[in-house]
Motif scaffolding. Structure first.
Motif, PDB file in Angstrom:
ATOM      1  N   UNK A 106       6.741 -17.927  -0.574  1.00  0.00           N
ATOM      2  CA  UNK A 106       7.494 -17.617   0.642  1.00  0.00           C
ATOM      3  C   UNK A 106       7.903 -16.144   0.675  1.00  0.00           C
ATOM      4  N   UNK A 107       8.282 -15.619  -0.473  1.00  0.00           N
ATOM      5  CA  UNK A 107       8.658 -14.207  -0.542  1.00  0.00           C
ATOM      6  C   UNK A 107       7.472 -13.309  -0.218  1.00  0.00           C
ATOM      7  N   UNK A 108       6.315 -13.616  -0.790  1.00  0.00           N
ATOM      8  CA  UNK A 108       5.124 -12.800  -0.552  1.00  0.00           C
ATOM      9  C   UNK A 108       4.674 -12.892   0.901  1.00  0.00           C
ATOM     10  N   UNK A 109       4.757 -14.075   1.478  1.00  0.00           N
ATOM     11  CA  UNK A 109       4.387 -14.235   2.889  1.00  0.00           C
ATOM     12  C   UNK A 109       5.322 -13.440   3.803  1.00  0.00           C
ATOM     13  N   UNK A 110       6.611 -13.429   3.467  1.00  0.00           N
ATOM     14  CA  UNK A 110       7.579 -12.651   4.262  1.00  0.00           C
ATOM     15  C   UNK A 110       7.279 -11.162   4.174  1.00  0.00           C
ATOM     16  N   UNK A 111       6.892 -10.705   2.983  1.00  0.00           N
ATOM     17  CA  UNK A 111       6.550  -9.293   2.820  1.00  0.00           C
ATOM     18  C   UNK A 111       5.315  -8.940   3.634  1.00  0.00           C
ATOM     19  N   UNK A 112       4.370  -9.864   3.723  1.00  0.00           N
ATOM     20  CA  UNK A 112       3.171  -9.635   4.529  1.00  0.00           C
ATOM     21  C   UNK A 112       3.519  -9.477   6.004  1.00  0.00           C
ATOM     22  N   UNK A 113       4.514 -10.243   6.464  1.00  0.00           N
ATOM     23  CA  UNK A 113       4.903 -10.221   7.877  1.00  0.00           C
ATOM     24  C   UNK A 113       5.703  -8.967   8.223  1.00  0.00           C
ATOM     25  N   UNK A 114       6.636  -8.599   7.351  1.00  0.00           N
ATOM     26  CA  UNK A 114       7.591  -7.550   7.701  1.00  0.00           C
ATOM     27  C   UNK A 114       7.253  -6.168   7.135  1.00  0.00           C
ATOM     28  N   UNK A 115       6.346  -6.080   6.175  1.00  0.00           N
ATOM     29  CA  UNK A 115       5.942  -4.776   5.639  1.00  0.00           C
ATOM     30  C   UNK A 115       4.571  -4.415   6.190  1.00  0.00           C
ATOM     31  N   UNK A 116       4.547  -3.435   7.058  1.00  0.00           N
ATOM     32  CA  UNK A 116       3.299  -3.036   7.703  1.00  0.00           C
ATOM     33  C   UNK A 116       2.295  -2.526   6.668  1.00  0.00           C
ATOM     34  N   UNK A 117       1.092  -3.079   6.686  1.00  0.00           N
ATOM     35  CA  UNK A 117       0.037  -2.635   5.796  1.00  0.00           C
ATOM     36  C   UNK A 117       0.111  -3.201   4.383  1.00  0.00           C
ATOM     37  N   UNK A 118       1.050  -4.106   4.135  1.00  0.00           N
ATOM     38  CA  UNK A 118       1.181  -4.703   2.806  1.00  0.00           C
ATOM     39  C   UNK A 118       0.003  -5.638   2.555  1.00  0.00           C
ATOM     40  N   UNK A 119      -0.649  -5.467   1.404  1.00  0.00           N
ATOM     41  CA  UNK A 119      -1.822  -6.273   1.060  1.00  0.00           C
ATOM     42  C   UNK A 119      -1.487  -7.123  -0.156  1.00  0.00           C
ATOM     43  N   UNK A 120      -1.794  -8.408  -0.062  1.00  0.00           N
ATOM     44  CA  UNK A 120      -1.478  -9.336  -1.142  1.00  0.00           C
ATOM     45  C   UNK A 120      -2.667 -10.262  -1.387  1.00  0.00           C
ATOM     46  N   UNK A 121      -2.939 -10.521  -2.649  1.00  0.00           N
ATOM     47  CA  UNK A 121      -3.982 -11.478  -3.024  1.00  0.00           C
ATOM     48  C   UNK A 121      -3.438 -12.290  -4.192  1.00  0.00           C
ATOM     49  N   UNK A 122      -3.300 -13.586  -3.999  1.00  0.00           N
ATOM     50  CA  UNK A 122      -2.758 -14.429  -5.063  1.00  0.00           C
ATOM     51  C   UNK A 122      -3.737 -15.539  -5.412  1.00  0.00           C
ATOM     52  N   UNK A 123      -3.687 -15.938  -6.666  1.00  0.00           N
ATOM     53  CA  UNK A 123      -4.555 -17.009  -7.158  1.00  0.00           C
ATOM     54  C   UNK A 123      -3.705 -18.096  -7.804  1.00  0.00           C
TER      55      UNK A 123
END
Length: 204
Positions: A106-123
Motif C-alpha cells: 500500500x505504501x509503494x502504491x501510494x508513492x506511485x500515485x503521488x510521486x511524479x515519475x516514481x518507478x517501482x518494481x516488486x517481486x
C-alpha cells in the motif's frame, strides 16, 4: 552504608525458643539487592519508561537504557530485559515487523500515485507454512526496486561510472539494501537506484 548502632538480632537458643539480642559493635548495613534486577520490573513497563528516549534516538544503546532505568528505578536490569524493552518501544512507535511488511504494498502504491515519475518494481513468491504446504491467497515479499524522478533527471549530469553498494538489514527479516550511486560534477555521491534483495547475488 557503614554505621555503629544497636541492632536487634533474632537467634534460636538451645531451648528451641527465639531470643532477641542486642549487638552494639560496628556493623555494615549495605545491601546488594538494590543493584540487582527486580522480578516485577518487566520489559513492558520499562518500554513505556523509555518510549520518549527511543522516539528521539532509535539507535540508543542498550547500556544507555540500563543506566536510565538504574537512575530512575534504582535497579540494574539485565541486558536481555533492556533489549526486549527497546524492541517493545519500537513496536509501540512504529508497529511490528509483520504489519510493516503487510503495509508495504500500500505504501509503494501510494508513492506511485503521488510521486511524479516514481518507478517501482516488486517481486513476490509463494508463501509456505511450517509443514511445507503452500498458503493460498497469500504471497511473500521477495525483492523490490525503486527509483525517484530527480535521480533519473540528475543522472545525465554525473560522471559515466556507477557503483553498487550494499548494507545488511538487521531487523527480524534479513536482507540487503543495495544502492547504485554515481559521482556528480562536484565529486559528490549521487544516489540513483535503490533495491532490497535477499543478498548480493547474481540473480538479485
Amino acid at each position: 552504608m557503614d554505621a555503629i548502632g544497636v541492632v536487634e538480632q533474632l537467634s534460636l537458643i538451645k531451648a528451641k525458643k527465639w531470643e532477641v539480642r542486642k549487638i552494639s559493635d560496628e556493623h555494615s548495613c549495605s545491601s546488594p539487592v538494590i543493584t540487582q534486577d527486580h522480578v516485577n520490573l518487566g520489559y513492558v513497563y520499562i518500554s513505556k519508561n523509555i518510549l520518549a528516549l527511543v522516539e528521539s534516538d532509535p539507535s540508543i544503546s542498550i547500556p544507555t537504557i540500563i543506566a536510565r532505568i538504574k537512575s530512575v528505578e534504582g535497579y540494574t536490569i539485565s541486558y536481555r530485559k533492556a533489549w526486549m524493552a527497546k524492541q517493545k518501544a519500537i513496536e509501540d512507535l512504529h508497529g511490528n515487523w509483520e504489519q510493516s511488511y503487510h503495509d508495504l504494498p500500500k505504501l509503494l502504491n501510494s508513492m506511485t500515485i503521488f510521486l511524479n515519475g516514481f518507478v517501482i518494481e516488486k517481486q513476490t513468491r509463494p508463501l509456505y507454512n511450517q509443514q511445507g504446504e503452500m498458503v493460498h491467497d497469500y504471497v511473500q515479499f521477495h525483492r523490490v526496486f525503486w527509483i525517484f524522478k530527480p535521480c533519473i533527471n540528475g543522472l545525465k549530469y554525473c560522471k559515466p561510472i556507477v557503483q553498487v553498494d550494499g548494507t545488511f538489514l538487521y531487523g527480524k527479516y534479513k536482507g540487503t539494501l543495495l544502492v547504485v550511486v554515481a559521482q556528480d560534477g562536484n565529486n559528490k555521491i549521487f544516489p540513483i537506484v535503490f533495491a532490497i534483495v535477499e543478498g548480493e547475488t547474481t540473480d538479485a
